[in-house]
Design a protein around this motif. Structure first.
Motif, PDB file in Angstrom:
ATOM      1  N   VAL B  71      11.593 -25.875  17.467  1.00  0.00           N
ATOM      2  CA  VAL B  71      10.226 -25.836  18.002  1.00  0.00           C
ATOM      3  C   VAL B  71      10.024 -24.605  18.884  1.00  0.00           C
ATOM      4  O   VAL B  71       9.013 -23.897  18.751  1.00  0.00           O
ATOM      5  N   THR B  72      11.007 -24.303  19.745  1.00  0.00           N
ATOM      6  CA  THR B  72      10.860 -23.156  20.631  1.00  0.00           C
ATOM      7  C   THR B  72      10.769 -21.859  19.821  1.00  0.00           C
ATOM      8  O   THR B  72       9.910 -21.012  20.082  1.00  0.00           O
ATOM      9  N   ALA B  73      11.641 -21.733  18.806  1.00  0.00           N
ATOM     10  CA  ALA B  73      11.633 -20.502  18.010  1.00  0.00           C
ATOM     11  C   ALA B  73      10.302 -20.330  17.281  1.00  0.00           C
ATOM     12  O   ALA B  73       9.676 -19.270  17.340  1.00  0.00           O
ATOM     13  N   VAL B  74       9.848 -21.399  16.631  1.00  0.00           N
ATOM     14  CA  VAL B  74       8.607 -21.301  15.843  1.00  0.00           C
ATOM     15  C   VAL B  74       7.408 -21.047  16.748  1.00  0.00           C
ATOM     16  O   VAL B  74       6.592 -20.157  16.497  1.00  0.00           O
ATOM     17  N   THR B  75       7.304 -21.821  17.850  1.00  0.00           N
ATOM     18  CA  THR B  75       6.125 -21.664  18.714  1.00  0.00           C
ATOM     19  C   THR B  75       6.120 -20.291  19.374  1.00  0.00           C
ATOM     20  O   THR B  75       5.074 -19.681  19.528  1.00  0.00           O
ATOM     21  N   MET B  76       7.303 -19.784  19.738  1.00  0.00           N
ATOM     22  CA  MET B  76       7.368 -18.455  20.344  1.00  0.00           C
ATOM     23  C   MET B  76       6.870 -17.410  19.356  1.00  0.00           C
ATOM     24  O   MET B  76       6.048 -16.556  19.698  1.00  0.00           O
ATOM     25  N   LEU B  77       7.371 -17.502  18.127  1.00  0.00           N
ATOM     26  CA  LEU B  77       7.008 -16.518  17.112  1.00  0.00           C
ATOM     27  C   LEU B  77       5.486 -16.524  16.872  1.00  0.00           C
ATOM     28  O   LEU B  77       4.830 -15.478  16.922  1.00  0.00           O
ATOM     29  N   ILE B  78       4.931 -17.714  16.663  1.00  0.00           N
ATOM     30  CA  ILE B  78       3.490 -17.811  16.399  1.00  0.00           C
ATOM     31  C   ILE B  78       2.701 -17.380  17.628  1.00  0.00           C
ATOM     32  O   ILE B  78       1.781 -16.559  17.547  1.00  0.00           O
ATOM     33  N   PHE B  85      -1.371  -9.620  19.324  1.00  0.00           N
ATOM     34  CA  PHE B  85      -2.395  -9.117  18.418  1.00  0.00           C
ATOM     35  C   PHE B  85      -3.771  -9.194  19.092  1.00  0.00           C
ATOM     36  O   PHE B  85      -4.510  -8.207  19.125  1.00  0.00           O
ATOM     37  N   ALA B  86      -4.087 -10.364  19.646  1.00  0.00           N
ATOM     38  CA  ALA B  86      -5.393 -10.554  20.287  1.00  0.00           C
ATOM     39  C   ALA B  86      -5.534  -9.638  21.494  1.00  0.00           C
ATOM     40  O   ALA B  86      -6.562  -8.987  21.682  1.00  0.00           O
ATOM     41  N   GLY B  87      -4.484  -9.550  22.296  1.00  0.00           N
ATOM     42  CA  GLY B  87      -4.546  -8.738  23.502  1.00  0.00           C
ATOM     43  C   GLY B  87      -4.679  -7.256  23.196  1.00  0.00           C
ATOM     44  O   GLY B  87      -5.409  -6.540  23.863  1.00  0.00           O
ATOM     45  N   TYR B  88      -4.011  -6.807  22.139  1.00  0.00           N
ATOM     46  CA  TYR B  88      -4.023  -5.381  21.825  1.00  0.00           C
ATOM     47  C   TYR B  88      -5.347  -4.983  21.171  1.00  0.00           C
ATOM     48  O   TYR B  88      -5.926  -3.956  21.507  1.00  0.00           O
ATOM     49  N   HIS B  89      -5.818  -5.794  20.254  1.00  0.00           N
ATOM     50  CA  HIS B  89      -7.032  -5.420  19.539  1.00  0.00           C
ATOM     51  C   HIS B  89      -8.303  -5.766  20.300  1.00  0.00           C
ATOM     52  O   HIS B  89      -9.306  -5.072  20.155  1.00  0.00           O
ATOM     53  N   GLY B  90      -8.256  -6.842  21.086  1.00  0.00           N
ATOM     54  CA  GLY B  90      -9.423  -7.216  21.887  1.00  0.00           C
ATOM     55  C   GLY B  90     -10.630  -7.563  21.037  1.00  0.00           C
ATOM     56  O   GLY B  90     -10.495  -7.914  19.854  1.00  0.00           O
ATOM     57  N   GLY B  91     -11.812  -7.472  21.623  1.00  0.00           N
ATOM     58  CA  GLY B  91     -13.054  -7.677  20.884  1.00  0.00           C
ATOM     59  C   GLY B  91     -13.308  -9.114  20.466  1.00  0.00           C
ATOM     60  O   GLY B  91     -12.820 -10.051  21.091  1.00  0.00           O
ATOM     61  N   GLY B 135       2.541 -26.387  20.704  1.00  0.00           N
ATOM     62  CA  GLY B 135       3.361 -25.624  21.640  1.00  0.00           C
ATOM     63  C   GLY B 135       3.080 -24.128  21.717  1.00  0.00           C
ATOM     64  O   GLY B 135       3.432 -23.477  22.692  1.00  0.00           O
ATOM     65  N   TRP B 136       2.407 -23.569  20.695  1.00  0.00           N
ATOM     66  CA  TRP B 136       2.265 -22.110  20.633  1.00  0.00           C
ATOM     67  C   TRP B 136       1.295 -21.576  21.678  1.00  0.00           C
ATOM     68  O   TRP B 136       1.321 -20.400  22.023  1.00  0.00           O
ATOM     69  N   VAL B 137       0.437 -22.472  22.205  1.00  0.00           N
ATOM     70  CA  VAL B 137      -0.688 -22.020  23.028  1.00  0.00           C
ATOM     71  C   VAL B 137      -0.233 -21.287  24.292  1.00  0.00           C
ATOM     72  O   VAL B 137      -0.744 -20.210  24.615  1.00  0.00           O
ATOM     73  N   THR B 138       0.763 -21.844  24.993  1.00  0.00           N
ATOM     74  CA  THR B 138       1.206 -21.208  26.240  1.00  0.00           C
ATOM     75  C   THR B 138       1.731 -19.798  25.993  1.00  0.00           C
ATOM     76  O   THR B 138       1.437 -18.881  26.755  1.00  0.00           O
ATOM     77  N   TYR B 139       2.513 -19.635  24.902  1.00  0.00           N
ATOM     78  CA  TYR B 139       3.055 -18.304  24.603  1.00  0.00           C
ATOM     79  C   TYR B 139       1.924 -17.334  24.273  1.00  0.00           C
ATOM     80  O   TYR B 139       1.963 -16.174  24.666  1.00  0.00           O
ATOM     81  N   ALA B 140       0.926 -17.822  23.528  1.00  0.00           N
ATOM     82  CA  ALA B 140      -0.195 -16.959  23.147  1.00  0.00           C
ATOM     83  C   ALA B 140      -0.934 -16.481  24.400  1.00  0.00           C
ATOM     84  O   ALA B 140      -1.221 -15.300  24.557  1.00  0.00           O
TER      85      ALA B 140
END
Lengths: 309, 265
Positions: B71-78, B85-91, B135-140
């Motif tokens: 779970v940690t590996a998958v959620t971290m990756l996603i 991606f969102a932070g770099y591209h913005g908009g 679980g992915w939300v916190t990492y995102a």
């Protein structure tokens, strides 16, 4: 006047989140692998029963129409009907919600009454053995999930000492064990937070000024340090209410406390998905509301953010 | 503190390995020896079907480790992919993705995982799926926030003006700088994934009998608490030691990697 505008703006930003929460809970029923009607009724159900349930849940209509009905019914306070007992779900929620609310508020009070004084004491004795003891105990308490702390408390206070009732909600003392289960974990977190926050504030220049003015240590602490140190706690308490609500699911199951959590777990066991959906929705909406309320409260309490932007 | 954490983690890892190779029998039923107190033969006693609690606890750790690591590996990756991606591209894209994360964060604690597990059905695969979905939300969130700051750094501007592609900037110039914060976050969240797995199994939504898992064992143990209190105490203490060790391990990692955290427990 300006703060009213800020509050209205806040509410406007929450609406998309609430809509998203509604979409997600609506989608839950559609995530059941295979046909949800098969899962709920079992394989031995007659075709007539299956057809009736499908119509009752609106699953024979297009998805968009289903979602429209779902929203429209919710606006009327209609959560549908329990498949298992045919009772309106609104009625079940009205019975269960106050119990969860009382449990959460009691747990919160325990958390605050134990956590904040211990945190202050720990910060004032920073580095001494009292501080070390408090820290050791609170780290351990925070590592105890409800489904382990609950049984231990039950074993000690209900079975061995016989002071408190084991479970159920027959008399007023029944609330103590479940509330302690939820509240002690919270108090451990609040102790640590209060300690860190107070230690930070005590290093500020204005505290040195207050001391240099010759104010008594008591006055410095009560009038100057605590006010600033406890302010961030408002936000933390709001966030912790969320874990209280989620923790209530397990605690209520352990102690047979008839709240939303127990209703949720029961509905999952009986595969009564409309009830599951309704419980998840109600808890999530409460959490969103609590967070918004704490946010507004924080703005109102903290003069620094009151006029900011 | 540090040694305690490392020793406990090493102990459990060793126990899992030894049990794996020594061929312990966590599912061996002995109806002549039900709910026995700890003895020389069964160090932590036996459960309601006469199975050795120690063997089952160790098997439970194995399952728990497996779920937590996956779970940690998958959620971290996603989470990291979406966040960077969102932070770099913005908009617009960033706005939409962050709106989605706020919706997920509107569900307190493990409530959403409970809901997903409930509709997906019990079993270890669905358990992992339910925990990954939430679980992915916190990492995102975390990696997006960091990326927003790192995007403005001079070395990123330099790489961009030298004509580096967006992918290269994200992978080579941004990701390495936020990895330490994410590792510390991962260490702490491993403990909560472990608790979440046990909670779901406790509610009967996770690992199914006869497979051993801490949550399911505690659920049984609570039922027999009056006659065999050692059962609930043994399982609970083992679980607490491991969770505590992981949390303290997170503290050690945080200090080592020098990540400033705001009032984290």
């Amino acid at each position: 006047m300006r703060s009213w505008g800020a509050i209205i703006k806040r509410i406007a930003t929450v609406l998309p989140v609430v809509f998203g929460v509604l979409c997600l809970t609506f989608a839950l029923l559609h995530m059941v692998p295979g046909d949800p009607v098969d899962v709920m009724l079992g394989e031995s159900a007659s075709p007539a029963d299956r057809f009736a349930l499908k119509a009752q849940l609106g699953l024979d209509q297009p998805v968009l129409a289903q979602f429209g009905h779902y929203l429209l019914n919710l606006l009327h306070g209609d959560f549908g009907v329990s498949i298992h007992t045919q009772t309106p779900i609104t009625q079940l929620l009205v019975q269960a919600y106050p119990a969860t609310l009382i449990l959460a508020v009691t747990a919160l009070s325990i958390g605050l009454l134990v956590g904040i004084p211990l945190g202050i004491w720990s910060a004032l004795k920073a580095g001494h053995w009292q501080d070390v003891m408090v820290t050791l105990v609170s780290i351990r308490l925070a590592a105890m999930p409800a489904f382990w702390l609950g049984p231990v408390l039950m074993l000690v206070f209900a079975v061995w000492l016989g002071w408190l009732p084991v479970s159920g909600m027959d008399n007023a003392a029944s609330i103590l064990l479940p509330a302690l289960t939820l509240g002690l974990g919270l108090s451990a977190i609040l102790t640590r937070m209060t300690r860190t926050s107070l230690l930070e504030v005590l290093n500020e220049d204005y505290i040195r000024t207050a001391r240099a003015k010759g104010l008594s240590e008591r006055r410095v602490l009560l009038k100057h340090a605590l006010r600033a140190a406890l302010l961030p706690m408002v936000t933390i308490v709001g966030l912790q209410m969320g874990s209280l609500l989620a923790g209530a699911v397990i605690t209520e199951t352990i102690f047979s406390w008839n709240g939303i959590g127990r209703l949720l777990v029961d509905s999952i066991e009986k595969r009564d998905y409309p009830v599951t959906q309704a419980c998840v929705l109600v808890v999530a909406l409460s959490y969103v509301l609590i967070n918004q309320a704490t946010d507004i409260a924080y703005r109102w309490l903290d003069p620094r953010t009151r006029n900011a932007r | 503190m540090k040694t305690f954490s490392l020793l406990t983690l090493a102990f459990w890892l060793l126990a899992v390995l030894v049990a794996h190779y020594a061929g312990q029998a966590p599912n061996h039923i002995d109806l002549d020896a039900i709910l026995q107190w700890p003895s020389a033969r069964h160090w932590l006693g036996t459960d309601d079907l006469g199975r050795d609690i120690l063997a089952r606890v160790i098997h439970g750790v194995e399952v728990s480790f497996l779920v937590t690591v996956v779970v940690t590996a998958v959620t971290m990756l996603i989470g990291i992919s979406i966040g960077v991606f969102a932070g770099y591209h913005g908009g617009r894209l960033d706005q939409v993705l962050m709106q989605i994360t706020s919706i997920f964060l509107a569900f307190p604690g493990i409530l959403l995982a409970i809901a997903f597990a409930a509709v997906l059905g019990a079993g270890i695969n669905n358990l992992i799926l339910a925990l990954c979905l939430t679980g992915w939300v916190t990492y995102a969130r975390l990696s997006r926030g960091q990326t927003l700051v790192l995007r403005e750094r001079l070395h990123v501007l330099a790489a961009e003006s030298l004509g580096a592609s967006a992918w290269r900037v994200m992978l080579r110039h941004i990701l390495p700088l936020l990895i330490s914060i994410l590792l510390v976050e991962a260490a702490y969240s491993m403990a909560s994934v472990m608790i979440a797995e046990a909670s779901l199994s406790f509610l009967g939504l996770g690992i199914q009998a006869p497979e051993a898992s801490w949550g399911a064992m505690l659920r049984d143990a609570v039922r027999f608490m009056l006659v065999a209190p050692h059962y609930v105490l043994a399982v609970g203490l083992c679980m607490m030691s491991l969770i505590l060790a992981i949390n303290l391990g997170g503290d050690v990692l945080r200090d080592k990697l020098d990540v400033r955290s705001e009032m984290q427990l």
